[in-house]
Design a protein around this motif. Structure first.
Motif, mmCIF file in Angstrom:
data_model
loop_
_atom_site.group_PDB
_atom_site.id
_atom_site.type_symbol
_atom_site.label_atom_id
_atom_site.label_comp_id
_atom_site.label_asym_id
_atom_site.label_seq_id
_atom_site.Cartn_x
_atom_site.Cartn_y
_atom_site.Cartn_z
ATOM 1 N N THR A 37 -47.109 -80.359 30.308
ATOM 2 C CA THR A 37 -48.437 -80.517 29.707
ATOM 3 C C THR A 37 -48.504 -81.768 28.833
ATOM 4 O O THR A 37 -49.536 -82.448 28.800
ATOM 5 N N ALA A 38 -47.410 -82.085 28.135
ATOM 6 C CA ALA A 38 -47.408 -83.274 27.272
ATOM 7 C C ALA A 38 -47.575 -84.561 28.067
ATOM 8 O O ALA A 38 -48.132 -85.543 27.569
ATOM 9 N N GLN A 39 -47.107 -84.563 29.312
ATOM 10 C CA GLN A 39 -47.151 -85.774 30.135
ATOM 11 C C GLN A 39 -48.537 -86.077 30.692
ATOM 12 O O GLN A 39 -48.752 -87.166 31.222
ATOM 13 N N HIS A 40 -49.470 -85.129 30.597
ATOM 14 C CA HIS A 40 -50.751 -85.310 31.276
ATOM 15 C C HIS A 40 -51.938 -85.322 30.329
ATOM 16 O O HIS A 40 -53.070 -85.043 30.733
ATOM 17 N N THR A 41 -51.717 -85.661 29.065
ATOM 18 C CA THR A 41 -52.826 -85.734 28.123
ATOM 19 C C THR A 41 -53.507 -87.105 28.198
ATOM 20 O O THR A 41 -53.023 -88.020 28.845
ATOM 21 N N GLY A 42 -54.640 -87.228 27.507
ATOM 22 C CA GLY A 42 -55.360 -88.508 27.451
ATOM 23 C C GLY A 42 -56.686 -88.521 28.173
ATOM 24 O O GLY A 42 -57.441 -89.493 28.080
ATOM 25 N N ALA A 43 -57.014 -87.438 28.894
ATOM 26 C CA ALA A 43 -58.253 -87.432 29.672
ATOM 27 C C ALA A 43 -59.483 -87.517 28.784
ATOM 28 O O ALA A 43 -60.469 -88.180 29.137
ATOM 29 N N ALA A 44 -59.479 -86.855 27.628
ATOM 30 C CA ALA A 44 -60.656 -86.851 26.758
ATOM 31 C C ALA A 44 -61.008 -88.267 26.299
ATOM 32 O O ALA A 44 -62.179 -88.671 26.335
ATOM 33 N N ALA A 45 -60.018 -89.025 25.878
ATOM 34 C CA ALA A 45 -60.282 -90.396 25.421
ATOM 35 C C ALA A 45 -60.794 -91.256 26.567
ATOM 36 O O ALA A 45 -61.707 -92.080 26.387
ATOM 37 N N ARG A 46 -60.215 -91.087 27.760
ATOM 38 C CA ARG A 46 -60.668 -91.891 28.905
ATOM 39 C C ARG A 46 -62.115 -91.547 29.278
ATOM 40 O O ARG A 46 -62.928 -92.441 29.584
ATOM 41 N N MET A 47 -62.463 -90.271 29.244
ATOM 42 C CA MET A 47 -63.832 -89.879 29.588
ATOM 43 C C MET A 47 -64.824 -90.350 28.541
ATOM 44 O O MET A 47 -65.922 -90.830 28.875
ATOM 45 N N ALA A 48 -64.463 -90.218 27.258
ATOM 46 C CA ALA A 48 -65.357 -90.683 26.200
ATOM 47 C C ALA A 48 -65.608 -92.188 26.305
ATOM 48 O O ALA A 48 -66.723 -92.669 26.074
ATOM 49 N N GLN A 49 -64.591 -92.938 26.693
ATOM 50 C CA GLN A 49 -64.759 -94.386 26.860
ATOM 51 C C GLN A 49 -65.726 -94.698 28.003
ATOM 52 O O GLN A 49 -66.562 -95.591 27.889
ATOM 53 N N GLN A 50 -65.637 -93.950 29.104
ATOM 54 C CA GLN A 50 -66.541 -94.168 30.227
ATOM 55 C C GLN A 50 -67.980 -93.799 29.857
ATOM 56 O O GLN A 50 -68.927 -94.430 30.336
ATOM 57 N N LEU A 51 -68.147 -92.793 28.995
ATOM 58 C CA LEU A 51 -69.482 -92.363 28.594
ATOM 59 C C LEU A 51 -70.092 -93.287 27.541
ATOM 60 O O LEU A 51 -71.314 -93.294 27.356
ATOM 61 N N GLY A 52 -69.251 -94.069 26.847
ATOM 62 C CA GLY A 52 -69.710 -94.892 25.734
ATOM 63 C C GLY A 52 -70.932 -95.741 26.001
ATOM 64 O O GLY A 52 -71.882 -95.739 25.190
#
Length: 443
Positions: free
Chosen positions: A419-434
């Motif tokens: 699970t630790a290896q697959h984090t970061g999706a929230a930041a990537r999605m928020a950047q795309q929505l910006g």
């Protein structure tokens, strides 16, 4: 360019749903017998909202049920960090999702039901709330809603988007209806490359692979610790607990039969130390599952009987536990030596195995896992889970895990690392929505 056939398909869809509106409302009222939340604010289901249109120009996030709402929490937190002061509108389709969503609201936010997918209801919804962007979680593609959003010039984004092969095949049969809806999406943020390919084939013009928000979910440390305390109390009483999590209709009877057959193959003193915990996916089935256990003559303890403090003697000696509570999955995984994935022992595609692995709980999966196909493949490769052909095979695997502490500890470590290896999706999605989000007036 929308063809006349697509216009006709959308019109037919709208007419059918319009005719079914009384049936839909009666169904909600009926479900409200077991879950009173379904009877709240029924007019919101038809797009009727009274009072001023507050908040002004919100970010709208739709999370249909409990799982989507929990996944949306990380994205909402990332959006608040990047766009402070922009209010949130949160919508749901189920009572459990709505209840969980209350914890995500801040002053100035709002919560309502998603409107029934008729032209009138969706137009009223868009006219009242006027969202600057709409974020639909996972698979929520509604033809009338997306058409109304396009008319209102509100860009719509499908976040944490997934589309299984099975759903893609079904969608092809309704292509005249669903393809224009898919084209109306401004962007899809896919969980995996396979999902992205299927979304493009379904008609979504712009797709970005951003990962899976469910890896962002962190178990409640207090709940996990309480689960560990329960596990220790059961261990002191000579009991080892196997949790069947998020079970669906029909699975409990299947798993109970396989469990009993497996126990019968064990030495009597070993069998006496085993306990199965059933945690139904839907709260309206809690009583049904408890009645099933009692009808089979097994001693039962229900989580709702616990009033705090040490576990009672009834719990310590029960053959079966029914987890009839909400928001406590971390506790159930914390008390488990190993868990079984509900929804995977019937042809339902399985539920969220990531939640179990984030708690460091090894999981045995049944054959049906298409809802989490990529996560399943990765978890199996990492040694954090095992997949079997049926319920009897699952019990055999449970036996191997319980008999080999080193194997269990290795799987626990693999689950946490996975699970630790697959984090970061929230930041990537928020950047795309910006680029789609504006600061509040006056900032």
């Amino acid at each position: 360019m929308t063809s006349w056939r697509e216009v006709l398909a959308r019109g037919t869809w709208a007419a059918v749903l319009g005719l079914l509106t009384p049936v839909y409302l009666l169904k909600l009222w009926w479900r409200g017998r077991a879950e009173p939340g379904y009877r709240q604010a029924l007019l919101q289901r038809l797009g009727w909202v009274y009072g001023p249109a507050q908040p002004q120009r919100p970010i709208w996030v739709h999370a249909v049920s409990l799982g989507e709402t929990k996944a949306a929490a990380a994205l909402i937190a990332a959006l608040r960090q990047q766009h402070p002061g922009v209010p949130l509108l949160l919508t749901h389709g189920t009572a459990t999702g709505r209840e969980a969503g209350l914890a995500l609201l801040q002053p100035g936010d709002a919560q309502t039901w998603l409107p029934w997918d008729t032209p009138g209801a969706t137009r009223r919804f868009m006219a009242h709330w006027r969202p600057q962007v709409g974020v639909l979680m996972e698979t929520e593609i509604w033809p009338s809603l997306l058409h109304a959003a396009a008319q209102a010039q509100a860009p719509m984004v499908l976040a944490n988007a997934r589309l299984s092969e099975r759903s893609a095949r079904k969608g092809q049969r309704l292509a005249l209806l669903l393809r224009p809806a898919a084209r109306a999406l401004h962007l899809a943020l896919a969980q995996s490359e396979d999902d992205a390919q299927r979304l493009r084939a379904a008609g979504v013009d712009r797709v970005v692979v951003a990962g899976n928000l469910k890896y962002e979910l962190q178990p409640d440390p207090a709940e996990l610790a309480l689960g560990g305390q329960w596990q220790a109390q059961w261990a002191t009483a000579g009991r080892r607990v196997v949790v069947a999590a998020n079970t669906r209709d029909g699975e409990e009877a299947l798993l109970l039969a396989a469990w009993q057959a497996w126990l019968a193959s064990l030495p009597e003193h070993h069998a006496a130390g085993m306990m199965l915990a059933l945690v139904p996916r839907h709260p309206q089935r809690f009583d049904e599952v408890a009645a099933l256990v009692q009808a089979q003559g097994r001693s039962l303890w229900r989580r709702s009987d616990w009033q705090g403090g040490a576990l009672p003697e009834q719990a310590l000696q029960a053959q079966v536990v029914v987890g009839d509570s909400l928001g406590e999955m971390a506790r159930y995984y914390g008390m488990a030596q190993v868990s079984l994935l509900g929804g995977s022992f019937a042809p339902l595609g399985g539920h969220n195995l990531i939640e179990s692995l984030a708690c460091g709980c090894p999981m045995v999966l049944g054959p049906s896992t298409f809802n989490f196909a990529e996560a399943t493949t990765l978890a199996l490769a990492a040694g954090a889970a095992w997949q079997v052909a049926d319920a009897p095979s699952a019990m055999q695997q449970v036996g191997r895990v319980l008999a080999d502490p080193a194997l269990r500890q290795q799987a626990q470590a693999a689950a946490l690392a996975f699970t630790a290896q697959h984090t970061g999706a929230a930041a990537r999605m928020a950047q795309q929505l910006g680029p789609l989000i504006s600061a509040p007036a006056g900032r």
